[in-house]
Scaffold this motif. Structure first.
Motif, PDB file in Angstrom:
ATOM      1  N   TRP A   4      13.193   1.032   9.677  1.00 41.92           N
ATOM      2  CA  TRP A   4      13.740   0.757  10.995  1.00 41.92           C
ATOM      3  C   TRP A   4      13.671   2.019  11.849  1.00 41.92           C
ATOM      4  O   TRP A   4      13.375   3.111  11.348  1.00 41.92           O
ATOM      5  N   ARG A   5      13.938   1.867  13.131  1.00 42.38           N
ATOM      6  CA  ARG A   5      13.912   3.008  14.029  1.00 42.38           C
ATOM      7  C   ARG A   5      15.122   3.893  13.757  1.00 42.38           C
ATOM      8  O   ARG A   5      16.266   3.439  13.770  1.00 42.38           O
ATOM      9  N   GLY A   6      14.856   5.161  13.518  1.00 40.76           N
ATOM     10  CA  GLY A   6      15.930   6.079  13.165  1.00 40.76           C
ATOM     11  C   GLY A   6      16.659   6.624  14.377  1.00 40.76           C
ATOM     12  O   GLY A   6      16.104   6.704  15.479  1.00 40.76           O
ATOM     13  N   ASP A  63      23.504   7.776   3.525  1.00 47.40           N
ATOM     14  CA  ASP A  63      23.215   8.341   4.841  1.00 47.40           C
ATOM     15  C   ASP A  63      23.994   9.637   5.064  1.00 47.40           C
ATOM     16  O   ASP A  63      23.479  10.594   5.642  1.00 47.40           O
ATOM     17  N   ARG A  67      22.283  13.254   5.864  1.00 51.68           N
ATOM     18  CA  ARG A  67      22.699  14.054   7.020  1.00 51.68           C
ATOM     19  C   ARG A  67      23.217  15.428   6.579  1.00 51.68           C
ATOM     20  O   ARG A  67      22.931  16.442   7.229  1.00 51.68           O
ATOM     21  N   GLU A 116      19.818  -0.188  11.590  1.00 51.19           N
ATOM     22  CA  GLU A 116      19.598   0.518  12.856  1.00 51.19           C
ATOM     23  C   GLU A 116      20.880   0.528  13.684  1.00 51.19           C
ATOM     24  O   GLU A 116      21.241   1.560  14.280  1.00 51.19           O
ATOM     25  N   ARG A 119      23.251   3.064  12.583  1.00 46.91           N
ATOM     26  CA  ARG A 119      22.707   4.412  12.755  1.00 46.91           C
ATOM     27  C   ARG A 119      22.452   5.104  11.412  1.00 46.91           C
ATOM     28  O   ARG A 119      22.699   6.293  11.232  1.00 46.91           O
ATOM     29  N   VAL A 121      20.002   6.767   8.890  1.00 48.67           N
ATOM     30  CA  VAL A 121      18.703   7.433   8.913  1.00 48.67           C
ATOM     31  C   VAL A 121      17.783   6.693   7.946  1.00 48.67           C
ATOM     32  O   VAL A 121      18.128   6.510   6.773  1.00 48.67           O
ATOM     33  N   PRO A 122      16.620   6.216   8.394  1.00 50.48           N
ATOM     34  CA  PRO A 122      15.779   5.387   7.533  1.00 50.48           C
ATOM     35  C   PRO A 122      15.091   6.191   6.441  1.00 50.48           C
ATOM     36  O   PRO A 122      14.866   7.398   6.586  1.00 50.48           O
TER      37      PRO A 122
END
Length: 424
Positions: A4-6, A63, A67, A116, A119, A121-122
């Motif tokens: 997915w879009r990160g 995630d 991060r 997504e 939020r 991160v993919p």
């Protein structure tokens, strides 16, 4: 398979400390990555009913690790699978009268949208079992070359006796400390077939399932059929992360048999490569609803997509998850969501009301807040402790509106975004 879009992750001043995780195998806090490159394999969904809050909590935990690694200066390679062909998916497709491929595609797309929105991160590699069949076949051939496979009525099984280190993750000498009797019971409960006649050992697991009438099948060295679940993850992890990597992650219900078996497969297939498979194992707790663990069989699932469709802010969902330590079992209730929504409103009000040029007495220094958030996340992803640090700042800022510098508010906003994934 596309991920997915990160989200855009802000850069923070300085560097965070090295994250440490409670290793399931040893029970000890262990540095999660020992080199500049950090690698993570997280077991993904079986896409027939996604994404419930148990999924969301698990992937939000990893995630946080990604991060924290990025903030510590690591280059992160994250791989996740999607088991887009398996018995539960085929059974659901038959029940609903739909093609199993359409069901898998629909639920995988729903999962992407939910990730997504939260939020997350993919992963660099999101790999479906179907697209991975050729590499799984090659991996299984390596197992066969080690003499660890045998035929049973056309099905191909892995003999656990081929791995002298079997039980390193969950056996009597590990932190879970499972006996063989407990392993056998869990195997039966979690998709295994310990009572099948003809097996050399009840804990031997299926590597290649021979074609059955009406079921999908692919050609392989073992005849037409489809791969087992454990070999799927072992093959994908080794292919995209190498024979040895930093962290294997998943829900606590995957410790045995899934993660034990995947590691066992990899140790046998890659025996010549020295250290094999994950250095650290991390497992998230279970999420309950209406007094029982969320379960497809019980039908007590709370879906992220339905919460979003009802108007719930995805950031409130994420904050509700982060209010619980990732290793703890907890229960989703209306009060949990209400508390998270209130917290989100309070944080947003605090950062938006900052208009002053000087910090009022009693408002924590934002550098201290950033340091505390970093320290809490580095200590086994202590999200509740990190939230408490921002709570303290927000509460103080709200008692003195207009007396918080804009620069302070921007750093709080970036801290919440970069480290906790919360968009204020």
């Amino acid at each position: 398979m596309d991920a997915w879009r990160g989200p855009e992750v802000p850069d923070l001043p300085g560097r965070g400390p090295e994250p440490r995780l409670r290793d399931t195998a040893t029970g000890e806090l262990t540095v999660a990555a020992t080199g500049r490159d950090a690698s993570l394999y997280a077991c993904g969904i079986t896409p027939y009913d996604a994404t419930h809050l148990g999924h969301a909590a698990t992937f939000t935990a990893w995630d946080l690790l990604v991060r924290a690694w990025l903030d510590a200066g690591h280059h992160v390679t994250y791989t996740q699978n999607v088991t887009d062909v398996d018995d539960p998916l085929l059974e659901r497709a038959e029940r609903d009268g739909v093609d199993w491929r359409e069901l898998a595609l629909r639920e995988t797309d729903r999962y992407r949208r939910d990730m997504e929105a939260l939020r997350i991160v993919p992963p660099a590699h999101l790999i479906g079992a179907v697209e991975a069949v050729p590499l799984i076949d090659r991996f299984a051939e390596r197992l066969a070359a080690r003499g660890s496979l045998y035929d049973l009525e056309g099905d191909t099984y892995f003999a656990r006796c081929a791995d002298p280190a079997f039980g390193a993750l969950s056996g009597p000498d590990s932190a879970p400390g499972l006996s063989l009797a407990q392993m056998t019971a869990l195997s039966a409960e979690r998709g295994g077939d310990p009572d099948r006649p003809g097996k050399k050992d009840p804990l031997d697991v299926l590597v290649w399932r021979a074609e059955r009438p009406g079921e999908p099948a692919w050609d392989s060295r073992f005849g037409p059929g489809r791969p087992g679940w454990h070999v799927e993850c072992a093959a994908i992890a080794v292919e995209f992360l190498g024979a040895a990597f930093d962290v294997q992650a998943g829900g606590s219900d995957l410790v045995f048999p899934h993660h034990e078996m995947s590691a066992s497969h990899a140790r046998v297939a890659c025996a010549a490569d020295g250290r094999v498979f994950a250095r650290v194992y991390a497992h998230s707790g279970m999420v309950a609803y209406q007094g029982q663990k969320m379960s497809k069989s019980l039908g007590n699932l709370v879906f992220v997509s339905k919460l979003r469709d009802s108007g719930t802010d995805p950031m409130a969902i994420r904050l509700a998850i982060l209010a619980h330590h990732y290793r703890s079992d907890w229960e989703w209730t209306p009060e949990v969501l209400t508390g998270a929504t209130t917290r989100l409103t309070r944080w947003r009000t605090a950062v938006s009301s900052a208009t002053g040029s000087a910090r009022a007495p009693g408002v924590p220094a934002v550098d201290d807040v950033l340091r505390t958030v970093r320290e809490r996340l580095a200590e086994d992803l202590d999200a509740p402790g990190a939230l408490a640090a921002i709570d303290t700042w927000a509460d103080a800022a709200l008692t003195a509106p207009g007396s918080v510098p804009l620069a302070d508010a921007r750093l709080i906003r970036d801290t919440a975004d970069a480290l906790l994934g919360i968009a204020l």
